[in-house]
Design an enzyme around this catalytic site. Structure first.
Site, PDB file in Angstrom:
ATOM      1  N   GLU A   1      81.798 -44.131 -57.889  1.00  0.00           N
ATOM      2  CA  GLU A   1      81.668 -45.590 -57.743  1.00  0.00           C
ATOM      3  C   GLU A   1      83.035 -46.224 -57.542  1.00  0.00           C
ATOM      4  O   GLU A   1      83.218 -47.119 -56.721  1.00  0.00           O
ATOM      5  CB  GLU A   1      80.990 -46.178 -58.992  1.00  0.00           C
ATOM      6  CG  GLU A   1      79.683 -45.498 -59.380  1.00  0.00           C
ATOM      7  CD  GLU A   1      79.879 -44.371 -60.389  1.00  0.00           C
ATOM      8  OE1 GLU A   1      80.769 -43.516 -60.200  1.00  0.00           O
ATOM      9  OE2 GLU A   1      79.124 -44.342 -61.377  1.00  0.00           O
TER      10      GLU A   1
ATOM     11  N   HIS B   1      86.232 -41.598 -59.902  1.00  0.00           N
ATOM     12  CA  HIS B   1      84.773 -41.504 -59.929  1.00  0.00           C
ATOM     13  C   HIS B   1      84.169 -41.969 -58.607  1.00  0.00           C
ATOM     14  O   HIS B   1      84.799 -42.712 -57.853  1.00  0.00           O
ATOM     15  CB  HIS B   1      84.211 -42.317 -61.098  1.00  0.00           C
ATOM     16  CG  HIS B   1      84.388 -41.654 -62.414  1.00  0.00           C
ATOM     17  ND1 HIS B   1      83.827 -42.114 -63.574  1.00  0.00           N
ATOM     18  CD2 HIS B   1      85.076 -40.533 -62.745  1.00  0.00           C
ATOM     19  CE1 HIS B   1      84.146 -41.311 -64.563  1.00  0.00           C
ATOM     20  NE2 HIS B   1      84.909 -40.339 -64.096  1.00  0.00           N
TER      21      HIS B   1
ATOM     22  N   CYS C   1      83.517 -47.313 -64.946  1.00  0.00           N
ATOM     23  CA  CYS C   1      82.951 -47.926 -63.741  1.00  0.00           C
ATOM     24  C   CYS C   1      82.049 -49.109 -64.058  1.00  0.00           C
ATOM     25  O   CYS C   1      81.937 -50.032 -63.239  1.00  0.00           O
ATOM     26  CB  CYS C   1      82.211 -46.874 -62.923  1.00  0.00           C
ATOM     27  SG  CYS C   1      83.309 -45.563 -62.327  1.00  0.00           S
TER      28      CYS C   1
ATOM     29  N   CYS D   1      79.698 -44.942 -65.613  1.00  0.00           N
ATOM     30  CA  CYS D   1      80.203 -44.604 -66.947  1.00  0.00           C
ATOM     31  C   CYS D   1      80.570 -45.868 -67.720  1.00  0.00           C
ATOM     32  O   CYS D   1      81.023 -46.855 -67.169  1.00  0.00           O
ATOM     33  CB  CYS D   1      81.413 -43.686 -66.835  1.00  0.00           C
ATOM     34  SG  CYS D   1      82.818 -44.385 -65.946  1.00  0.00           S
TER      35      CYS D   1
END
Ligand SMILES: Nc1nc(=O)c(N)c(NC[C@H](O)[C@H](O)[C@H](O)COP(=O)(O)O)[nH]1
Ligand SMILES: [Zn+2]
Length: 163
Positions: free
Chosen positions: A56, A54, A101, A91
């Site tokens: 992040e 992801h 995350c 998320c």
């Protein structure tokens, strides 16, 4: 002259555009900012790094690599006051089962002061993202930067098959 919130969010959106479209996630861009200097400590976009990574998560993985520490130890090496900007809120659950995350951000509670989000997560994959409540509970503010929602969602879902 430090950039304003919208400028940082536009920068994240430009990063998100680099993400290869996939039907099973969103194309997201994120940056981690040092609040003392307004320096951008790391940038990331979905799938930038090998694996199902992801945006992040990319930021944190890059910094862990740069500092030669595991992600779990980032708080020891990063500045004391930071802000995370991400086009889609972090998320709280991942259908892949990977660590969400929000959990990665919570490791930096006390250092990350605020998470600026372009949109809250749509319900496509996860019916209700519980991240804001978790972050608030840890003293991390979640602030919506308004104005870019249509573009952010269009970029985020570019890989999704039309219903
Ligand atoms: N904030 C955020 N940044 C991202 O880079 C990204 N891809 C998502 N996406 C959230 C979505 O809920 C998950 O992508 C799905 O739940 C599938 O999970 P995986 O990505 O396969 O682990 N959200
Ligand atoms: Zn995530």
């Amino acid at each position: 002259q430090p950039m304003d919130h919208e400028a940082y969010m536009r920068f994240c959106l430009d990063l998100a555009r680099k993400s290869p479209p996939k039907p099973t996630n969103y194309r997201v861009g994120a940056v981690l900012v040092d609040l003392a200097s307004n320096d951008i400590l790391a940038t990331g976009y979905t799938l930038e790094l090998p694996g199902n990574i992801h945006a992040e998560q990319c930021c944190f993985m890059k910094l862990a690599e740069q500092h030669g520490v595991p992600e779990e130890r980032l708080k020891d090496v990063l500045p004391p006051r930071m802000a995370l900007y991400t086009t889609v809120e972090p998320c709280s659950k991942r259908l892949s089962g990977n660590l969400p995350c929000v959990e990665r951000v919570l490791r930096l509670a006390g250092s990350i002061q605020t998470v600026y989000v372009g949109v809250m997560e749509p319900a496509t994959f996860v019916s209700s993202n519980t991240g804001k409540a978790s972050l608030d509970a840890a003293g991390i503010s979640v602030v919506h930067v308004a104005g870019l929602e249509p573009e952010i969602l269009q970029v985020a879902t570019a890989g999704h098959v039309l219903p």
